[in-house]
Design a protein around this motif. Structure first.
Motif, short mmCIF file in Angstrom:
data_model
loop_
_atom_site.label_atom_id
_atom_site.label_comp_id
_atom_site.label_asym_id
_atom_site.label_seq_id
_atom_site.Cartn_x
_atom_site.Cartn_y
_atom_site.Cartn_z
N GLY A 29 0.52 -1.02 -0.25
CA GLY A 29 -0.36 0.12 0.27
C GLY A 29 0.63 1.45 -0.22
N ASN A 30 0.45 2.75 -0.60
CA ASN A 30 0.78 3.77 -0.49
C ASN A 30 0.52 4.32 1.05
OD1 ASN A 30 0.46 6.69 -1.28
ND2 ASN A 30 2.27 5.84 -2.71
N ASP A 33 -2.02 6.68 0.77
CA ASP A 33 -3.92 6.38 0.47
C ASP A 33 -3.96 5.66 1.94
OD1 ASP A 33 -3.09 7.21 -1.88
OD2 ASP A 33 -2.92 5.71 -3.16
N GLU A 34 -3.30 4.72 2.34
CA GLU A 34 -3.29 3.42 4.15
C GLU A 34 -3.40 4.78 5.53
OE1 GLU A 34 -5.23 1.32 2.76
OE2 GLU A 34 -4.34 0.97 1.07
N PHE A 35 -2.41 5.64 5.41
CA PHE A 35 -2.55 6.15 6.66
C PHE A 35 -2.12 7.53 7.14
CE2 PHE A 35 -0.37 2.29 6.32
CZ PHE A 35 -0.56 1.63 7.76
N SER A 67 -4.35 3.98 10.91
CA SER A 67 -4.57 3.91 9.29
C SER A 67 -5.73 4.76 9.09
CB SER A 67 -5.07 2.08 9.42
OG SER A 67 -5.23 1.54 9.97
N LYS A 68 -5.42 4.62 7.67
CA LYS A 68 -7.39 5.47 7.18
C LYS A 68 -8.23 4.21 7.58
CE LYS A 68 -5.31 8.44 3.74
NZ LYS A 68 -5.58 9.82 4.43
N ASN A 69 -8.13 3.09 7.16
CA ASN A 69 -9.35 2.09 7.47
C ASN A 69 -9.45 1.95 8.45
OD1 ASN A 69 -10.63 1.94 4.90
ND2 ASN A 69 -9.45 0.99 4.11
N TYR A 71 -9.94 -2.82 10.17
CA TYR A 71 -10.40 -3.76 9.78
C TYR A 71 -11.05 -4.12 10.52
CZ TYR A 71 -7.28 -1.90 6.85
OH TYR A 71 -6.46 -1.22 6.68
N ARG A 188 -7.90 -1.01 14.05
CA ARG A 188 -7.43 0.06 13.32
C ARG A 188 -5.83 0.20 13.53
NH1 ARG A 188 -9.86 5.07 10.60
NH2 ARG A 188 -11.21 4.86 11.96
N SER A 223 1.18 -4.45 3.97
CA SER A 223 0.26 -5.19 3.01
C SER A 223 -0.66 -5.09 4.15
CB SER A 223 1.05 -6.21 2.43
OG SER A 223 -0.56 -6.81 1.79
N VAL A 228 -12.19 -4.35 4.74
CA VAL A 228 -12.52 -3.67 5.55
C VAL A 228 -13.59 -3.58 6.25
CG1 VAL A 228 -12.37 -1.03 4.82
CG2 VAL A 228 -10.62 -2.52 4.41
#
Length: 294
Positions: A29-30, A33-35, A67-69, A71, A188, A223, A228
């Motif tokens: 992951g970038n 984008d991810e954090f 993280s933005k997401n 899980y 998260r 990764s 999500v």
């Protein structure tokens, strides 16, 4: 240390590890984008077009990201290179945590050292706000010399901690004997670098040497093959989710995995709450007698 088992470095496993590493890199992951960098007043930085993230600590502040997401179950991989040299007093934490007051949490924490001494890898599992399930290890390599992969596999059956694909600890779902298991709260990903010289190195006897600051830890190749959580639903409940892509949801340790855990724990474990009868004079936690926490 003498042992009849060695880490997975024979030719076949070595080739498999190279293939796994290349695949992980391809799907890494970038960080943009991810954090999100959540604190540190500029001490956390995303670099190299999002391929690298660094956290720094000085006498004024540490730093952290999340993280933005969120899980609900997943296989999470991150490559870390820890603070080199005299890192005594510092802690690099990499963990999953829910937001609720009775939270669930899955921890990797790396306790700094004096130059030449080994890092301590500290692991813990919290369920419904209750932890006290610490296991600690030395590593069989220098974690400051290069990047190494630290993984958390979390599915409804167990939590598995791994280092460079070698499992070091398993926490099984043992709800059948009344042990809560993290399965209802989305988690998260968090990481932070902070000063903990009141306890981190030799129980607080060795303090942080600020002349060595700034201290820096580096991250790459994130990764997440994971479910999500969004708007109260898991992406894994979608009919479009391929079972083949989510084999980790039912993955369990095979005989080789059990052998690797046994090797690590016989040679590198330095603390296990399940053997600390002085800490639990009324009896060890129930998961210990049932081998829930390997």
């Amino acid at each position: 240390m003498a042992s009849s088992y060695s880490p997975p470095n024979d030719r076949i496993l070595w080739v498999a590890l190279l293939l796994a590493t290349s695949l992980m890199s391809a799907y890494a992951g970038n960080f943009y984008d991810e954090f999100d960098i959540t604190w540190g007043d500029g001490r956390g930085k995303v670099l190299n077009n999002g391929e690298l993230l660094t956290l720094s600590l000085d006498q004024y502040s540490g730093s952290g990201f999340q993280s933005k997401n969120e899980y609900l179950f997943g296989k999470i991989d991150m490559q870390l290179k820890l603070v080199p040299g005299n890192s005594a007093g510092t802690v690099t934490a990499y963990y999953l945590r829910s937001q609720e007051s009775a939270w669930d949490e899955i921890d990797f924490e790396f306790l700094g050292n004096l130059s030449g001494d080994p890092y301590i890898l500290h692991t813990n599992v919290f369920t419904q706000g209750k932890g006290n399930r610490e296991q600690q290890f030395y590593l069989w390599f220098d974690p400051t010399a290069d990047f190494h992969t630290y993984s958390i596999l979390w599915n409804p059956r167990h939590i598995l901690f791994s280092v460079d694909t070698t499992p070091i600890r398993e926490f099984k779902n043992s709800e059948s004997i009344g042990v809560p298991f993290p399965k209802n709260q989305p988690l998260r990903i968090h990481s932070s670098l902070w000063n903990a010289d009141d306890w981190a190195t030799r129980g607080g006897l060795v303090k942080t040497d600020w002349s060595q600051a700034p201290f820096t830890a580096s991250y790459r190749n994130f990764s997440a093959n994971a479910c999500v959580w969004s708007s109260g639903k898991s992406s894994c409940s979608s009919n479009s989710t391929s079972t083949a892509d989510n084999g980790w949801l039912t993955q369990e340790l095979d005989s080789t995995g059990h052998e690797r855990i046994k090797w690590v724990q016989q040679n590198y474990m330095i603390y296990n709450y399940c053997t600390d009868s002085k800490r639990f004079p009324q009896g060890l936690p129930p998961e210990c007698s049932s081998s829930t926490s390997s």
